[in-house]
Design a protein around this motif. Structure first.
Motif, mmCIF file in Angstrom:
data_model
loop_
_atom_site.group_PDB
_atom_site.id
_atom_site.type_symbol
_atom_site.label_atom_id
_atom_site.label_comp_id
_atom_site.label_asym_id
_atom_site.label_seq_id
_atom_site.Cartn_x
_atom_site.Cartn_y
_atom_site.Cartn_z
ATOM 1 N N ASP A 85 0.806 -1.231 0.000
ATOM 2 C CA ASP A 85 0.000 0.000 0.000
ATOM 3 C C ASP A 85 0.837 1.279 0.000
ATOM 4 O OD1 ASP A 85 -2.405 -1.384 -0.081
ATOM 5 O OD2 ASP A 85 -2.491 -1.563 2.105
ATOM 6 N N ARG A 86 2.042 1.211 -0.571
ATOM 7 C CA ARG A 86 2.847 2.421 -0.712
ATOM 8 C C ARG A 86 3.546 2.393 -2.061
ATOM 9 N NH1 ARG A 86 8.224 1.064 0.502
ATOM 10 N NH2 ARG A 86 8.360 -0.878 1.632
ATOM 11 N N MET A 87 3.826 3.580 -2.547
ATOM 12 C CA MET A 87 4.477 3.682 -3.847
ATOM 13 C C MET A 87 5.962 3.330 -3.731
ATOM 14 S SD MET A 87 2.886 7.034 -5.711
ATOM 15 C CE MET A 87 2.911 8.151 -4.328
ATOM 16 N N HIS A 88 6.514 2.859 -4.831
ATOM 17 C CA HIS A 88 7.958 2.683 -4.944
ATOM 18 C C HIS A 88 8.581 4.078 -4.831
ATOM 19 C CE1 HIS A 88 11.794 2.107 -7.038
ATOM 20 N NE2 HIS A 88 11.681 0.820 -6.720
ATOM 21 N N PRO A 89 9.775 4.214 -4.266
ATOM 22 C CA PRO A 89 10.389 5.542 -4.151
ATOM 23 C C PRO A 89 10.470 6.303 -5.480
ATOM 24 C CG PRO A 89 11.591 3.977 -2.804
ATOM 25 C CD PRO A 89 10.569 3.177 -3.582
ATOM 26 N N LEU A 90 10.688 5.614 -6.588
ATOM 27 C CA LEU A 90 10.708 6.314 -7.878
ATOM 28 C C LEU A 90 9.333 6.858 -8.245
ATOM 29 C CD1 LEU A 90 13.057 4.142 -10.083
ATOM 30 C CD2 LEU A 90 13.291 6.596 -9.640
ATOM 31 N N GLN A 91 8.293 6.105 -7.957
ATOM 32 C CA GLN A 91 6.952 6.605 -8.217
ATOM 33 C C GLN A 91 6.698 7.868 -7.396
ATOM 34 O OE1 GLN A 91 5.097 2.794 -7.242
ATOM 35 N NE2 GLN A 91 4.171 2.775 -9.295
ATOM 36 N N GLN A 92 7.145 7.848 -6.147
ATOM 37 C CA GLN A 92 6.942 9.005 -5.282
ATOM 38 C C GLN A 92 7.718 10.218 -5.779
ATOM 39 O OE1 GLN A 92 4.755 9.172 -2.512
ATOM 40 N NE2 GLN A 92 5.147 11.325 -2.965
ATOM 41 N N THR A 93 8.969 10.001 -6.227
ATOM 42 C CA THR A 93 9.741 11.159 -6.695
ATOM 43 C C THR A 93 9.218 11.672 -8.037
ATOM 44 O OG1 THR A 93 11.508 9.767 -7.639
ATOM 45 C CG2 THR A 93 11.815 10.584 -5.375
ATOM 46 N N PHE A 94 8.659 10.811 -8.875
ATOM 47 C CA PHE A 94 8.017 11.306 -10.104
ATOM 48 C C PHE A 94 6.836 12.200 -9.731
ATOM 49 C CE2 PHE A 94 10.581 8.832 -12.815
ATOM 50 C CZ PHE A 94 10.261 9.108 -14.134
ATOM 51 N N LEU A 95 6.115 11.835 -8.707
ATOM 52 C CA LEU A 95 4.995 12.648 -8.249
ATOM 53 C C LEU A 95 5.494 13.952 -7.615
ATOM 54 C CD1 LEU A 95 1.888 12.589 -7.932
ATOM 55 C CD2 LEU A 95 2.244 11.528 -5.706
ATOM 56 N N ASP A 96 6.498 13.856 -6.746
ATOM 57 C CA ASP A 96 7.011 15.030 -6.036
ATOM 58 C C ASP A 96 7.695 16.036 -6.956
ATOM 59 O OD1 ASP A 96 6.124 13.811 -3.707
ATOM 60 O OD2 ASP A 96 8.134 13.137 -3.103
ATOM 61 N N HIS A 97 8.362 15.550 -8.008
ATOM 62 C CA HIS A 97 9.153 16.424 -8.875
ATOM 63 C C HIS A 97 8.490 16.669 -10.238
ATOM 64 C CE1 HIS A 97 12.732 16.600 -6.276
ATOM 65 N NE2 HIS A 97 12.268 15.445 -5.850
ATOM 66 N N TRP A 98 7.235 16.312 -10.369
ATOM 67 C CA TRP A 98 6.467 16.533 -11.591
ATOM 68 C C TRP A 98 7.149 15.892 -12.808
ATOM 69 C CZ3 TRP A 98 1.613 18.268 -11.118
ATOM 70 C CH2 TRP A 98 1.301 18.874 -9.905
ATOM 71 N N GLY A 99 7.562 14.632 -12.645
ATOM 72 C CA GLY A 99 8.243 13.916 -13.720
ATOM 73 C C GLY A 99 7.289 13.301 -14.721
ATOM 74 N N PHE A 100 6.102 13.825 -14.815
ATOM 75 C CA PHE A 100 5.102 13.324 -15.755
ATOM 76 C C PHE A 100 4.207 14.486 -16.153
ATOM 77 C CE2 PHE A 100 3.351 13.235 -11.567
ATOM 78 C CZ PHE A 100 2.074 13.717 -11.733
ATOM 79 N N GLN A 101 3.523 14.306 -17.235
ATOM 80 C CA GLN A 101 2.448 15.243 -17.563
ATOM 81 C C GLN A 101 1.208 14.419 -17.863
ATOM 82 O OE1 GLN A 101 3.247 18.637 -20.003
ATOM 83 N NE2 GLN A 101 4.866 19.297 -18.654
ATOM 84 N N CYS A 102 1.092 13.912 -19.088
ATOM 85 C CA CYS A 102 -0.092 13.089 -19.356
ATOM 86 C C CYS A 102 0.044 11.716 -18.699
ATOM 87 C CB CYS A 102 -0.347 12.957 -20.859
ATOM 88 S SG CYS A 102 0.684 11.746 -21.704
#
Length: 174
Positions: A85-102
């Motif tokens: 029930d927790r994100m992988h650290p990379l998933q979290q940093t993509f969320l925290d650092h806006w590493g995605f758009q669509c």
């Protein structure tokens, strides 16, 4: 009806037994048979990275790989990154650092980054950019993606033990 062949493999740590036609691609088996839709179909010629998965710890374009080639192997999809029930650290940093758009390219970017960080836990920005050469994003300029991966690398280094990868894939990395 096409002749079907047995396929035994592990996806995200779960053992799978299927029968598939010889021409089925890994992408289709994951999306259609196993309903794992995080792996995306985009170019169908292996150049965009949207369909990237890890097979025994190595990134592959699932749109090009015949499904029968993963017999006896371990496949990690983006669905297998998160655990407990927790994100992988990379998933979290993509969320925290806006590493995605669509977000369409994000699963492939994440799995490419997992492979990179298993091989090089302290990559330079240039190393990250080189690793992402096979992953296309049509929305961003890649800066935030690179920043996200570097932040994820730092987060993984702060954790004791091996980098966490759900689905048992860490035991099968090269």
């Amino acid at each position: 009806m096409a002749e079907r062949y047995p396929l035994h493999f592990w996806v995200n740590g779960e053992e799978q037994w299927l029968e598939v036609p010889a021409h089925d691609l890994l992408l289709d088996v994951l999306r259609d048979d196993l309903k794992l839709r995080g792996t995306k179909r985009a170019c169908d010629i292996g150049v965009c990275g949207a369909c990237t998965v890890l097979v025994d710890g190595r990134s592959v374009s699932s749109c090009l790989m015949p499904a029968l080639r993963v017999d006896g192997k371990h496949v990690l999809t983006v669905e297998g990154l998160a655990g407990d029930d927790r994100m992988h650290p990379l998933q979290q940093t993509f969320l925290d650092h806006w590493g995605f758009q669509c977000g369409y390219c994000t699963p492939g970017m994440l799995l490419t980054a997992v492979e990179l960080l298993q091989q090089d836990p302290t990559p330079s920005p240039a190393t990250v950019r080189d690793a992402l050469m096979g992953n296309l994003c049509r929305c961003t300029g890649y800066r935030k993606i690179v920043d996200s991966i570097l932040a994820g690398a730092a987060a993984l280094r702060r954790q004791p033990g091996d980098p966490p990868v759900a689905g048992g894939a860490e035991a099968h990395a090269p």
